[in-house]
Design an enzyme around this catalytic site. Structure first.
Site, short mmCIF file in Angstrom:
data_model
loop_
_atom_site.label_atom_id
_atom_site.label_comp_id
_atom_site.label_asym_id
_atom_site.label_seq_id
_atom_site.Cartn_x
_atom_site.Cartn_y
_atom_site.Cartn_z
N GLN A 78 103.61 -5.03 -3.33
CA GLN A 78 104.44 -3.92 -3.80
C GLN A 78 105.91 -4.31 -3.70
O GLN A 78 106.60 -3.96 -2.75
CB GLN A 78 104.16 -2.68 -2.94
N PHE A 79 106.41 -5.05 -4.69
CA PHE A 79 107.80 -5.51 -4.65
C PHE A 79 108.78 -4.35 -4.65
O PHE A 79 109.91 -4.48 -4.16
CB PHE A 79 108.09 -6.48 -5.80
N THR A 80 108.39 -3.18 -5.15
CA THR A 80 109.31 -2.05 -5.22
C THR A 80 109.68 -1.48 -3.84
O THR A 80 110.60 -0.68 -3.74
CB THR A 80 108.74 -0.92 -6.12
#
Length: 150
Positions: A78-80
């Site tokens: 989950q890069f966000t």
């Protein structure tokens, strides 16, 4: 390394409308990786998650760990989680690691968590368009950042 951890009754992840991983009674872990992350972040975070006492005991008190309840884990990249919303209305993801750095760290984290739990850990597919479904138990949602160990 940042993680958003949700205690779940069930969770699953689909890619191309096919369930690729599902769990019951455990933790759904959204994992964000930045370029500064290293092996010590992986070991610390995995140990913290495996031993975090957020499952109910016989007196209905959150006093048991994922290890103690023999729970399952599902890890989703989950890069966000590294979004910066300081300026404007469009988040910046400049702190999120690029795939050439993030993928090996993500895979290393999954391997370490499997070692710490003594069992297979479910995963998504790094970089894929994933549909994640969950039934949050509690609800219990906790955020952990290895750079800010609160």
């Amino acid at each position: 390394m940042r993680a958003t951890i949700q205690r779940v009754a069930t969770a699953s992840v689909k890619v191309d409308r096919k369930i690729i991983s599902e769990i019951s009674n455990g933790l759904l872990i959204f994992l964000g990786i930045e370029e500064a992350d290293a092996e010590e972040d992986i070991k610390w975070l995995s140990n913290k998650i495996a031993n975090l006492r957020i499952f109910n005991d016989a007196q209905d008190v959150m006093n048991l760990s994922l290890l103690q309840v023999n729970g399952e884990a599902l890890v989703i990249s989950q890069f966000t989680l590294h979004a910066s919303t300081k300026k404007g209305n469009r988040p910046s993801y400049i702190k999120a690691a690029k795939p050439d750095i993030a993928v090996p760290l993500y895979e290393s984290f999954v391997t370490q968590l499997e070692k710490d739990l003594g069992k297979k850990v479910g995963t998504g597919i790094f970089g894929a368009d994933m549909k994640v479904a969950l039934l949050n138990d509690g609800p219990v949602t906790i955020q952990i950042d290895t750079k800010n160990k609160e």
